[in-house]
Design a protein around this motif. Sequence first.
Motif, mmCIF file in Angstrom:
data_model
loop_
_atom_site.group_PDB
_atom_site.id
_atom_site.type_symbol
_atom_site.label_atom_id
_atom_site.label_comp_id
_atom_site.label_asym_id
_atom_site.label_seq_id
_atom_site.Cartn_x
_atom_site.Cartn_y
_atom_site.Cartn_z
ATOM 1 N N LEU A 1 0.810 -1.346 -0.441
ATOM 2 C CA LEU A 1 -0.280 -0.258 -0.139
ATOM 3 C C LEU A 1 0.871 1.385 0.405
ATOM 4 O O LEU A 1 0.132 2.337 -0.204
ATOM 5 C CB LEU A 1 -1.112 -0.180 1.601
ATOM 6 N N GLN A 2 2.037 1.518 0.457
ATOM 7 C CA GLN A 2 3.070 1.965 0.578
ATOM 8 C C GLN A 2 3.552 2.537 -0.648
ATOM 9 O O GLN A 2 3.707 3.496 -0.914
ATOM 10 C CB GLN A 2 4.096 1.925 1.766
ATOM 11 N N ALA A 3 3.909 1.604 -1.456
ATOM 12 C CA ALA A 3 4.283 1.757 -2.942
ATOM 13 C C ALA A 3 3.089 2.037 -4.157
ATOM 14 O O ALA A 3 3.070 2.693 -4.582
ATOM 15 C CB ALA A 3 4.818 0.198 -3.390
ATOM 16 N N ASN A 4 2.241 1.889 -3.650
ATOM 17 C CA ASN A 4 0.984 1.970 -4.219
ATOM 18 C C ASN A 4 -0.013 3.706 -4.189
ATOM 19 O O ASN A 4 0.597 4.462 -5.023
ATOM 20 C CB ASN A 4 -0.507 0.970 -3.515
ATOM 21 N N SER A 5 1.320 4.447 -3.005
ATOM 22 C CA SER A 5 1.013 5.960 -2.510
ATOM 23 C C SER A 5 2.486 6.552 -3.464
ATOM 24 O O SER A 5 1.589 7.593 -4.028
ATOM 25 C CB SER A 5 1.021 6.121 -1.311
ATOM 26 N N ASP A 6 2.772 5.667 -3.508
ATOM 27 C CA ASP A 6 4.430 6.542 -3.442
ATOM 28 C C ASP A 6 3.905 6.846 -5.107
ATOM 29 O O ASP A 6 5.077 7.696 -5.446
ATOM 30 C CB ASP A 6 5.955 5.771 -3.306
ATOM 31 N N GLN A 7 3.432 5.519 -6.290
ATOM 32 C CA GLN A 7 3.802 5.882 -7.665
ATOM 33 C C GLN A 7 2.736 6.609 -8.080
ATOM 34 O O GLN A 7 2.845 7.613 -8.418
ATOM 35 C CB GLN A 7 3.619 4.471 -7.230
ATOM 36 N N VAL A 8 1.237 6.650 -6.620
ATOM 37 C CA VAL A 8 0.654 7.704 -7.746
ATOM 38 C C VAL A 8 1.190 9.239 -7.726
ATOM 39 O O VAL A 8 0.826 10.026 -8.100
ATOM 40 C CB VAL A 8 -1.012 7.765 -6.619
ATOM 41 N N VAL A 9 1.502 9.263 -6.057
ATOM 42 C CA VAL A 9 1.909 10.931 -5.603
ATOM 43 C C VAL A 9 3.056 11.582 -6.960
ATOM 44 O O VAL A 9 3.072 11.971 -7.426
ATOM 45 C CB VAL A 9 2.165 10.889 -4.436
ATOM 46 N N PHE A 10 4.051 10.361 -6.846
ATOM 47 C CA PHE A 10 5.019 10.732 -8.548
ATOM 48 C C PHE A 10 4.942 10.647 -9.980
ATOM 49 O O PHE A 10 4.939 11.123 -10.182
ATOM 50 C CB PHE A 10 6.380 9.887 -7.708
ATOM 51 N N GLU A 11 3.540 9.818 -9.517
ATOM 52 C CA GLU A 11 3.169 9.441 -11.516
ATOM 53 C C GLU A 11 2.587 10.396 -11.797
ATOM 54 O O GLU A 11 2.034 10.575 -12.846
ATOM 55 C CB GLU A 11 3.884 7.943 -11.998
ATOM 56 N N GLU A 12 1.076 10.337 -10.986
ATOM 57 C CA GLU A 12 -0.097 10.642 -11.529
ATOM 58 C C GLU A 12 -0.092 12.216 -11.246
ATOM 59 O O GLU A 12 -0.288 13.021 -11.572
ATOM 60 C CB GLU A 12 -1.043 10.027 -10.946
ATOM 61 N N TYR A 13 0.560 12.484 -9.814
ATOM 62 C CA TYR A 13 0.314 14.010 -9.740
ATOM 63 C C TYR A 13 1.936 14.921 -10.195
ATOM 64 O O TYR A 13 2.011 15.969 -9.719
ATOM 65 C CB TYR A 13 0.366 14.157 -7.951
ATOM 66 N N GLU A 14 3.226 14.579 -10.022
ATOM 67 C CA GLU A 14 4.362 14.791 -9.738
ATOM 68 C C GLU A 14 4.731 16.058 -8.975
ATOM 69 O O GLU A 14 5.022 16.752 -9.627
ATOM 70 C CB GLU A 14 4.705 14.992 -11.424
ATOM 71 N N PHE A 15 4.395 15.401 -7.704
ATOM 72 C CA PHE A 15 4.655 16.753 -6.597
ATOM 73 C C PHE A 15 6.101 16.739 -7.084
ATOM 74 O O PHE A 15 7.033 16.045 -6.745
ATOM 75 C CB PHE A 15 3.820 15.917 -5.083
ATOM 76 N N ALA A 16 6.701 17.547 -6.016
ATOM 77 C CA ALA A 16 7.590 18.182 -6.293
ATOM 78 C C ALA A 16 9.313 17.459 -5.438
ATOM 79 O O ALA A 16 10.464 17.151 -6.075
ATOM 80 C CB ALA A 16 8.522 19.814 -6.711
ATOM 81 N N THR A 17 8.285 18.194 -4.465
ATOM 82 C CA THR A 17 9.090 16.775 -3.434
ATOM 83 C C THR A 17 7.994 15.968 -2.628
ATOM 84 O O THR A 17 6.773 16.793 -2.498
ATOM 85 C CB THR A 17 9.941 16.899 -2.285
#
Length: 381
Positions: free
Chosen positions: A123-139
């Motif tokens: 579940l942590q990996a899913n969150s990381d994937q969505v945050v970086f790939e779907e939204y592309e937050f700076a950090t």
Amino acid sequence: MPRRRTAHQQTLSDKTLVVDNGAYTIKSGFVSSVPSLDDGHVIPNCLARERDKKVWVGSEIEACRDFGEMAFRRPVEKGYLVNWEAEKAVWDSMMLDPKSKLSCDPHDTNLILTEAPNTAAALQANSDQVVFEEYEFATYSRQIGPSLNAYHDIQHLFGAPAREYHVPATPAECLLVIDSGFSHSTVTPLYKGRPVHQAIRRLDVGGKLLTNYLKELLSIRHYNLMNEEHLVNEAKETVCFVSNDFRHDLERTWKGVSKEGRKIEEDQRDILVDYVLPDYNTGTKGHMRPHDPSLAARIKKMGAMANTGDVAEDFMTLGNERFAVPELLFNPADVGMKEAGLPETMMQSLSGLPQGLWPAMLANVLVVGGNSLLDGFMERM
């Protein structure tokens, strides 16, 4: 050799968004140099479908006027974010809608996201994937929710001078966080801002279980409200309280004759209340009022209202339901759950720490979560 820094090293953005992704609501806001309560926003974390099939997303539900038989779809189950399809719809309306107060460009925004303790790695990996790939937050920083409480200006709550916000915050050295939320309750000891993982304890009793239990009680004793989650949840927040003497209050509301042969009805007047159901046609909200023991007077009043063309109000008289439902937080065995209550769970958490830390932890207990707002909760703890 250490890697040489390049001249084009990326700098941190000045805008940071903190998202406490709860099961019932999202508490979110931008970091400010002079923080205030106005910086935080509470957004329902759900998709809701009403009777005419219209779907409300996140904060849109605040404009809804008819909650009858409304079906809810919540991205967080048992404290864990398991439905990113629904969560993404809520986040899009919160962050990407220009009309939202939290509207931002993820490419220029830092994100601090909370999660439940002991979240599964998948579940942590899913969150990381969505945050970086779907939204592309700076950090992006993912933290367990209780750990952020260590950085609050706790001493100011007890009369100490307010902290100067231009000075970097230091976490409390010892802090025991009791978080009783919608889907579960946790006890998390923090040492210098870091969770002591082997001492974290979880109780699978939260606001959702209390609401479902109240639905069953009301459906048996009054009206069939099994499809009225919103109505019952509002009633729970309005009328329920935590009893400091459960056995005594239960005897006071017993509908019969006590062992001494006297009736107990007169001793329960401060517990019995009438909860007037909301009227979605007129926009009248549900509310609590003192119980009227005169049934004849109540019927006469309702008849007079009907003669004038007004609709007679529907209500429920509530007694031991008011304190029997929150009692599950302290005695889950009442509904057959083989788990300890909150006080015992707290002591189990302390048993996982060195005894030298016990006094400091017990002297710094922080209680958070929606269930802590119930009347009598803090006194019982």
